[in-house]
Design an enzyme around this catalytic site. Sequence first.
Site, mmCIF file in Angstrom:
data_model
loop_
_atom_site.group_PDB
_atom_site.id
_atom_site.type_symbol
_atom_site.label_atom_id
_atom_site.label_comp_id
_atom_site.label_asym_id
_atom_site.label_seq_id
_atom_site.Cartn_x
_atom_site.Cartn_y
_atom_site.Cartn_z
ATOM 1 N N ARG A 108 -14.464 -46.446 1.352
ATOM 2 C CA ARG A 108 -13.636 -46.357 2.573
ATOM 3 C C ARG A 108 -14.579 -46.016 3.719
ATOM 4 O O ARG A 108 -15.272 -45.000 3.691
ATOM 5 C CB ARG A 108 -12.563 -45.276 2.440
ATOM 6 N N HIS A 135 -7.099 -53.448 4.910
ATOM 7 C CA HIS A 135 -6.742 -52.510 3.834
ATOM 8 C C HIS A 135 -6.089 -53.310 2.695
ATOM 9 O O HIS A 135 -4.896 -53.173 2.413
ATOM 10 C CB HIS A 135 -5.777 -51.463 4.395
ATOM 11 N N GLN A 138 -3.973 -51.661 -0.220
ATOM 12 C CA GLN A 138 -2.626 -51.237 0.176
ATOM 13 C C GLN A 138 -1.677 -52.434 0.190
ATOM 14 O O GLN A 138 -0.537 -52.345 -0.257
ATOM 15 C CB GLN A 138 -2.668 -50.582 1.558
ATOM 16 N N ASP A 226 3.241 -48.723 10.630
ATOM 17 C CA ASP A 226 2.137 -47.831 10.263
ATOM 18 C C ASP A 226 1.918 -46.910 11.448
ATOM 19 O O ASP A 226 2.492 -47.122 12.534
ATOM 20 C CB ASP A 226 0.882 -48.683 9.954
ATOM 21 N N CYS A 267 2.611 -47.659 4.693
ATOM 22 C CA CYS A 267 1.523 -47.335 3.769
ATOM 23 C C CYS A 267 1.339 -45.834 3.607
ATOM 24 O O CYS A 267 0.764 -45.391 2.626
ATOM 25 C CB CYS A 267 0.226 -47.989 4.229
ATOM 26 N N ARG A 295 0.200 -48.082 -5.637
ATOM 27 C CA ARG A 295 -1.247 -48.133 -5.410
ATOM 28 C C ARG A 295 -1.977 -48.059 -6.759
ATOM 29 O O ARG A 295 -2.956 -48.770 -6.980
ATOM 30 C CB ARG A 295 -1.689 -46.973 -4.504
HETATM 31 N N1 NVA Z 1 -3.965 -47.773 9.836
HETATM 32 C C1 NVA Z 1 -4.162 -46.515 9.159
HETATM 33 C C2 NVA Z 1 -3.947 -46.682 7.701
HETATM 34 C C3 NVA Z 1 -4.047 -45.392 6.920
HETATM 35 C C4 NVA Z 1 -3.875 -45.581 5.456
HETATM 36 C C5 NVA Z 1 -5.567 -46.017 9.446
HETATM 37 O O1 NVA Z 1 -6.514 -46.805 9.401
HETATM 38 O O2 NVA Z 1 -5.713 -44.822 9.721
HETATM 39 N N1 CP Z 2 -2.206 -45.480 2.448
HETATM 40 C C1 CP Z 2 -3.404 -44.912 2.276
HETATM 41 O O1 CP Z 2 -4.432 -45.573 2.172
HETATM 42 O O2 CP Z 2 -3.369 -43.548 2.211
HETATM 43 P P1 CP Z 2 -4.608 -42.551 2.162
HETATM 44 O O3 CP Z 2 -5.244 -42.581 3.530
HETATM 45 O O4 CP Z 2 -4.003 -41.222 1.840
HETATM 46 O O5 CP Z 2 -5.582 -43.024 1.115
#
Ligand code: NVA
Ligand code: CP
Length: 311
Positions: A108, A135, A138, A226, A267, A295
């Site tokens: 990540r 992502h 997800q 989101d 998500c 997930r």
């Molecule tokens: N769009 C959000 C998704 C979190 C799982 C982010 O990137 O923070």
């Molecule tokens: N939806 C998701 O990726 O959650 P986290 O940021 O908790 O991993």
Amino acid sequence: MIRHFLSLGDAGGDALAAMLSDALDRKEARAGQPRGKPDRDAPLAGRVLATIFEKPSTRTRVSFDIAMRQLGGSTIVLDAAGTQLGRGETIADTARVLSRYVDAIALRTDDHAKLEEFAEHATVPVVNGLTDLSHPCQLAADLLTVVERGKALPGLCWAWLGDANNMLHSLIEAAWLLRMEVAVACPEAHAPGPALLREAEARGLRVRVTRDAREAVDGADVVATDTWISMGQEGSAQAAKLAAMRPYQVTEELMARARADALFLHCLPAHRGEEVVNAVLDGPASAVWDEAENRVHAQKSILLWCFGELA
Ligand code: NVA
Ligand code: CP
């Protein structure tokens, strides 16, 4: 050929459909078992996954770990800040070294180019655990949730409200791979970029983009949103963005315009009272807790695909 999973397109529509089917079967076969107990066939026994987080995570961190346990393997969870990566060891060198220790790596990070560079130098499969661009893990869980509720993906109308972020990017990619329809309602300043829309069109998907939330949601099978401020976007522009997003909050009134059996997806983490009201998040259309659980099941199938255990 190493099977990286940096985007949904790395697998393609057929493999994605096979993953969803495998995930449903595996989920059903182990219903009621203790969460950490391996599946009967333990297909990844002896395999080790490293997960590296340059941003916070709850779901991705825990679901990959549990997915590996259920597949018979194990996981090493790394916070980038606690590794030499956090002190400036290069992405390439980190990828080379970790590839000598473990059998797959999920990363990540912020810039998608960093993930691509990591994959270029890794000699084991690399999985996208979220970047600023996309992502895909997800989205695989979201698709699984929709299929599990008995909905067919081809022709499905998926409404997206709010920010044109990493989740929307992966949704659009899923839609062109699986022949779904996407309607996006968003402020002009936070709309999907023309390059993405052109690419979608070249692949046979015409994304409907509107300023009117009601128009996007009318007759939708799925309504999704989101956070309005993704990780790394916090700062001085935040207040203006929150104000611009306000008309795109998912409310009960908006959900009433979707199909009677429409699902609400998010998500998570949710910012209750911002992008969605509690009555929707906790309401009858919400599938967000199944989505979060899925997930685990979706990632098991992604990992099996990466290891060549799924076609
Ligand atoms: N769009 C959000 C998704 C979190 C799982 C982010 O990137 O923070
Ligand atoms: N939806 C998701 O990726 O959650 P986290 O940021 O908790 O991993």
